[in-house]
Design an enzyme around this catalytic site. Structure first.
Site, PDB file in Angstrom:
ATOM      1  N   THR A  25     -16.983  17.850  16.288  1.00 45.62           N
ATOM      2  CA  THR A  25     -17.485  18.663  17.392  1.00 45.62           C
ATOM      3  C   THR A  25     -16.423  18.749  18.490  1.00 45.62           C
ATOM      4  O   THR A  25     -15.349  18.166  18.373  1.00 45.62           O
ATOM      5  CB  THR A  25     -18.739  18.024  18.015  1.00 45.62           C
ATOM      6  OG1 THR A  25     -18.325  16.873  18.770  1.00 45.62           O
ATOM      7  CG2 THR A  25     -19.743  17.581  16.965  1.00 45.62           C
ATOM      8  N   VAL A  73      -3.689  17.418  17.236  1.00 47.16           N
ATOM      9  CA  VAL A  73      -2.458  18.180  17.490  1.00 47.16           C
ATOM     10  C   VAL A  73      -2.040  18.853  16.191  1.00 47.16           C
ATOM     11  O   VAL A  73      -1.833  18.169  15.178  1.00 47.16           O
ATOM     12  CB  VAL A  73      -1.316  17.255  17.972  1.00 47.16           C
ATOM     13  CG1 VAL A  73      -0.049  18.074  18.243  1.00 47.16           C
ATOM     14  CG2 VAL A  73      -1.722  16.486  19.218  1.00 47.16           C
ATOM     15  N   ALA A 100      -3.660  20.790  14.065  1.00 46.75           N
ATOM     16  CA  ALA A 100      -4.657  20.790  12.985  1.00 46.75           C
ATOM     17  C   ALA A 100      -4.240  19.825  11.864  1.00 46.75           C
ATOM     18  O   ALA A 100      -4.066  18.642  12.110  1.00 46.75           O
ATOM     19  CB  ALA A 100      -4.885  22.201  12.483  1.00 46.75           C
ATOM     20  N   LEU A 144      -1.404  19.559  10.327  1.00 44.75           N
ATOM     21  CA  LEU A 144       0.021  19.198  10.223  1.00 44.75           C
ATOM     22  C   LEU A 144       0.239  17.727  10.588  1.00 44.75           C
ATOM     23  O   LEU A 144      -0.386  17.221  11.518  1.00 44.75           O
ATOM     24  CB  LEU A 144       0.858  20.043  11.200  1.00 44.75           C
ATOM     25  CG  LEU A 144       0.982  21.532  10.932  1.00 44.75           C
ATOM     26  CD1 LEU A 144       1.818  22.174  12.045  1.00 44.75           C
ATOM     27  CD2 LEU A 144       1.639  21.770   9.582  1.00 44.75           C
ATOM     28  N   GLY A 203     -11.929  32.154  13.948  1.00 46.88           N
ATOM     29  CA  GLY A 203     -12.107  30.696  14.038  1.00 46.88           C
ATOM     30  C   GLY A 203     -10.856  29.936  14.448  1.00 46.88           C
ATOM     31  O   GLY A 203     -10.752  28.737  14.203  1.00 46.88           O
ATOM     32  N   GLU A 210     -10.570  27.532  20.280  1.00 46.81           N
ATOM     33  CA  GLU A 210     -11.575  26.527  20.615  1.00 46.81           C
ATOM     34  C   GLU A 210     -12.889  27.286  20.757  1.00 46.81           C
ATOM     35  O   GLU A 210     -12.870  28.513  20.975  1.00 46.81           O
ATOM     36  CB  GLU A 210     -11.223  25.882  21.966  1.00 46.81           C
ATOM     37  CG  GLU A 210     -10.033  24.947  21.936  1.00 46.81           C
ATOM     38  CD  GLU A 210     -10.308  23.697  21.127  1.00 46.81           C
ATOM     39  OE1 GLU A 210     -11.253  22.964  21.442  1.00 46.81           O
ATOM     40  OE2 GLU A 210      -9.569  23.460  20.157  1.00 46.81           O
ATOM     41  N   LYS A 245      -2.787  18.630  24.152  1.00 45.00           N
ATOM     42  CA  LYS A 245      -2.027  18.220  22.970  1.00 45.00           C
ATOM     43  C   LYS A 245      -0.720  17.532  23.362  1.00 45.00           C
ATOM     44  O   LYS A 245      -0.374  16.488  22.808  1.00 45.00           O
ATOM     45  CB  LYS A 245      -1.749  19.430  22.082  1.00 45.00           C
ATOM     46  CG  LYS A 245      -3.009  19.929  21.388  1.00 45.00           C
ATOM     47  CD  LYS A 245      -2.732  21.228  20.654  1.00 45.00           C
ATOM     48  CE  LYS A 245      -4.004  21.757  20.005  1.00 45.00           C
ATOM     49  NZ  LYS A 245      -3.863  23.128  19.566  1.00 45.00           N
ATOM     50  N   GLY A 296      -7.201  26.699  12.419  1.00 43.17           N
ATOM     51  CA  GLY A 296      -8.060  27.170  11.339  1.00 43.17           C
ATOM     52  C   GLY A 296      -8.887  26.030  10.779  1.00 43.17           C
ATOM     53  O   GLY A 296      -8.437  24.888  10.724  1.00 43.17           O
TER      54      GLY A 296
END
Ligand code: ADP
Ligand code: ASP
Ligand code: MG
Length: 814
Positions: A555, A609, A611, A613, A664, A667, A682, A796
């Protein structure tokens, strides 16, 4: 001779008696056999209950006796041919009359002495074995029934009598003669003293009866037939994955049974060990199963640990005081006081400071033990040399048993490591000098978890079970569940991880399943769940007390982020893509990291940070390998990169932002991206991960949005952005005119952080950054001129979910 003993569950029903007789027939075909039987399952407890009710003058004892009578009568009617039933039925009635007489005298006297208790309990075995004798008769199995009280002689310690082996062995050899009968049938558990009073060998003592007879007769083998396929690596009622031990030494079997493996009554091993008689534990209901062989060289050498066992309802007594240091005789007096009250000591520990001695005893003995010790040390307590005894209830002892633990360092390390990682507090530890047993005292509420954690650690090379509690099943959460479903069998086969979702919640409902929610129908299960209540969800995750628990936050919710501390304290790991916790006050971030360290849990947030990666992990790997980060330069907003890549003036800026939101990438509130707040969070997290204590307001943010865009709600934001289309167009045209591109760049250099929209030329590493990609450049002592670059899709749901997935695996493989 073979000696076969059948336990309460083996003779509990007419059907199981058929199994028993088939096993007996086979044995007799091989060689003469002695069969020892227990009372029908549950009867001994009912007799005891009837007696106890009578002592308190409760008439309910009559109902219990009526129930006992009905069970036996029903048993006879179902088991014996009608023609032969009547004499057996009248035998049962006669015996029931005797039980009634005993209970009514207990009722009158309001007292049940140990002597009367033994007499009362003896009826369970007497009636059961007599019915079985009649059944054998009816089946044409010629045999001789002997009342064990005529064979086994004991002292008069009622309830737990000591066998007089000299006379007992003689009587057994006199009365049991392989030349006279091929088959003997004896009731277990009961014996008699020199005055002819009925005694018993202790609860569960029928096993012992069989061993005494086997040793006296130098039997070829002894078989204990029960309801499980052998002595198992742990109590199967507590540990689902327990498996039978094929073979084990006498000493290990003794150790396991002493420490609570109920399948074998502890004194049973002694007599057969002396005669080296092989002892088998077999399953009446699965006679073809191998079972367990207990024998002299019975250890599987490859298995360092043979089994786990436990004793519940344990109290800890601690005697402490400065007056004990260096003065001999304290422990002698402590144990003398306990012995004077017949308190059995399960475990002893003393620190080398000699400042305290701690003993574990049965909770039932707690009161009398504490009194006896306080009395014995009465004058030292008065002088203040020692404190009054401290006693605490609610503990269990868990023991790890194995012959081959000797000379294998590291076993206790592994044991305590596994317990610690799962937040199980160890109150006391004892290792016998034989090194055949390491015992630990844990809270009773942690017993099942402790057994399962240790079982997994020592016996389940097959797989490790990971229990997930997932909050949030929106874009990211639903993809995560999909990926988990797809990967479940791969993880089990290749990584030996069995990953299960135990709890799932969204903002409306929550659902739990201790055995794992079926991931192919989680949506339906969740719909049918109960109303979501975050506190209750967390409470349930804690209460279930599952090993290797991981909480997953999908969430962007503050309240969820506030639960992490509590979870980490309970040694539940936290994996989150929610950035709120890590970007909140520095003290909060630091506390979370410390809690994870102190409570052996994992706090992982790689997806905060870039996603999926590997940004945070790369940074940490650099630091751990001794490198020093001098500068981080990064495009950290997939949304902003997407928006500025796509914006060429042909479509309004606002519609591109909308597209990013519907796809998507943003945020839930796109203003967090557009205002730069998300990027600030981040770079803040990265700065903190390098070790820099930084707060968000220390980051310089040169905004590019007109101020009015940030006022009001999201719809107002879009309206304002539309209104200011010219502002964005000017930014774009200016960059274009200089042959540059717009990139939103975060920087951490010389301890300072900033974020800003910049126009970069074609020489920049960011110039060609496509779509919604992120790129992070680490300039370090080792990567001075050419930075280490991490680059790829940075937003994503799919990639974020896969990043969470990797964190789950990382947490699971610790
Ligand atoms: P019986 O009535 O045949 O004497 P018990 O109830 O005394 O049987 O003993 C069998 C039970 O012991 C099993 O059903 C099992 O729940 C329990 N048990 C505890 N620890 C172990 C263990 N390590 N291996 C097998 N059984 C165990
Ligand atoms: N019937 C006795 C008991 O329940 C003895 C036994 O089952 O071994 O303790
Ligand atoms: Mg038993």
């Amino acid at each position: 001779m073979n000696v076969l003993k059948f336990g309460g569950s083996s003779v509990a029903s007419p059907q199981s008696v058929d199994e028993v007789l088939a096993i007996v027939k086979k044995s007799v075909q091989k060689r003469p056999s002695v069969v020892v039987v227990s009372a029908m399952g549950g009867i001994t407890d009912m007799l005891l209950m009837a007696g106890r009710l009578a002592t308190v003058r409760s008439d309910e004892y009559k109902q219990i006796i009526a129930e006992i009578e009905n069970r036996f009568l029903d048993y006879v009617r179902k088991m014996l041919p009608v023609a032969t039933q009547s004499s057996t039925l009248s035998m049962v009635k006669q015996q029931i009359n005797s039980i009634e007489d005993i209970c009514s005298s207990i009722y009158i006297l309001e007292e049940m002495s140990p002597r009367i208790t033994d007499k009362l309990l003896s009826f369970g075995e007497l009636i059961t074995s007599s019915i079985l004798a009649d059944k054998m008769q009816a089946e044409g199995m010629e045999h001789c029934w002997i009342d064990s009280r005529e064979l086994i002689k004991t002292n008069s310690k009622f309830g737990y009598a000591t066998v007089s082996f000299g006379i007992t062995n003689k009587l057994i050899r006199q009365r049991i003669d392989a030349n006279a009968y091929n088959l003997y049938l004896l009731p277990g558990f009961i014996a008699s003293d020199e005055f002819g009073n009925t005694t018993t060998l202790g609860r569960g003592g029928s096993d012992y009866t069989a061993a005494i007879v086997a040793a006296a007769l130098n039997a070829k083998r002894i078989e204990i037939w029960t309801d499980v396929s052998g002595m198992m690596t742990a109590d199967p009622k507590q540990v689902k994955n327990a498996k039978p031990i094929e073979s084990i030494s006498y000493q290990e079997a003794m150790e396991l049974s002493h420490f609570g493996a109920k399948v074998l009554y502890p004194p049973t091993v002694q007599p057969v060990l002396r005669k080296k008689i092989p002892l088998w534990i077999k399953n009446t209901f699965a006679p073809a199963d191998h079972g367990t062989l207990i024998a002299e060289n019975g250890t599987d050498r490859n298995q360092k640990i043979s089994g786990l066992s436990s004793i519940g309802n344990v109290a800890l007594l601690s005697l402490e005081g400065a007056g004990m240091v260096g003065i001999p005789g304290f422990s002698k007096r402590l144990f003398a006081a306990l012995a004077s009250e017949s308190v059995n000591v399960i475990l002893i520990t003393q620190g080398s400071s000699e400042h305290s001695i701690c003993v574990a005893i049965s909770e039932n003995d707690e009161y009398k033990a504490a009194n006896a010790v306080n009395q014995a040390f009465h004058s030292e307590i008065a002088d203040g040399a020692v404190y009054p005894i401290k006693s605490e209830k609610g503990y269990s002892v868990v023991a790890l048993v194995g012959n081959s633990m000797v000379n294998h360092p590291g076993i206790s390390g592994r044991m305590f490591g596994a317990l610690g990682r799962n937040g199980i507090n160890v109150r006391a530890i004892a290792q016998g000098s034989s090194e055949r047993n390491i015992s630990t005292v844990v809270s009773a509420k942690d017993l099942k978890k402790a057994l399962n954690v240790l079982h997994e650690s020592f016996f389940e090379t097959s797989y490790k079970q990971i229990n997930l509690f997932i909050v949030g099943v929106g874009n990211v959460g639903s993809r995560l569940l999909e990926q988990l479903k797809q990967q479940q069998s791969y993880l089990q086969d290749h990584l030996k991880l069995q990953v299960r979702a135990i709890g799932i919640a969204n903002s409306r409902t929550m659902v739990f399943n201790e055995d794992g929610i079926d991931l192919s129908s989680w949506e339906l299960k969740l719909q049918e769940g109960v109303a979501m209540n975050l506190d209750k969800f967390i409470e349930q995750a804690v209460l279930l007390n599952k090993r290797n628990s991981i909480f997953i936050d999908n969430t962007a919710n503050v309240a969820v982020a506030e639960t992490y501390k509590h979870l980490l304290r309970k040694s539940i790991s936290v994996v989150t893509c929610n950035k709120i916790a890590c970007s909140s006050a520095y003290s909060n971030y630091k506390e979370l990291k410390e809690l994870a360290r102190n409570f052996n849990s994992q706090f992982l947030f790689e997806t905060n940070v870039g996603a999926g990666l590997p940004v945070i992990n790369t940074l940490n790997d650099l630091l751990r390998s001794g490198d020093r980060i001098s500068t981080i330069q990064a495009v950290l907003s997939g949304t902003l990169n997407f928006v500025f890549n796509k914006y060429d003036g042909s479509q309004p800026f606002a519609s591109i932002v909308r597209q990013a939101q519907t796809e998507g990438y943003t945020e839930p509130d796109p203003r967090l991206d557009l205002s730069g707040t998300d990027v600030m969070r981040k770079i803040l997290i990265l700065a903190r991960e390098t070790g820099k204590p930084m707060e968000i307001d220390q980051i310089k943010n040169v905004g590019f949005l007109p101020e009015s865009c940030l006022e009001g709600d999201i719809e107002n934001f879009y309206k304002e952005v539309e209104k200011h289309e010219n502002h964005f167009k000017t930014l774009l045209e200016k960059a274009k005119a200089e042959g540059k591109r717009l990139k939103y760049i975060a920087m951490f250099k010389e301890g300072k952080a900033s974020v800003a929209l910049q126009a970069v030329s074609s020489t920049s590493d960011f110039y060609n950054l496509d779509g919604k990609d992120n790129a992070v450049l680490f300039y370090t002592d080792r990567y001075k001129e050419q930075p280490l670059v991490v680059k790829g899709a940075g937003a994503g749901a799919e990639v974020t979910a896969s990043g969470i997935f990797s964190d789950i695996i990382r947490a699971a493989r610790v």
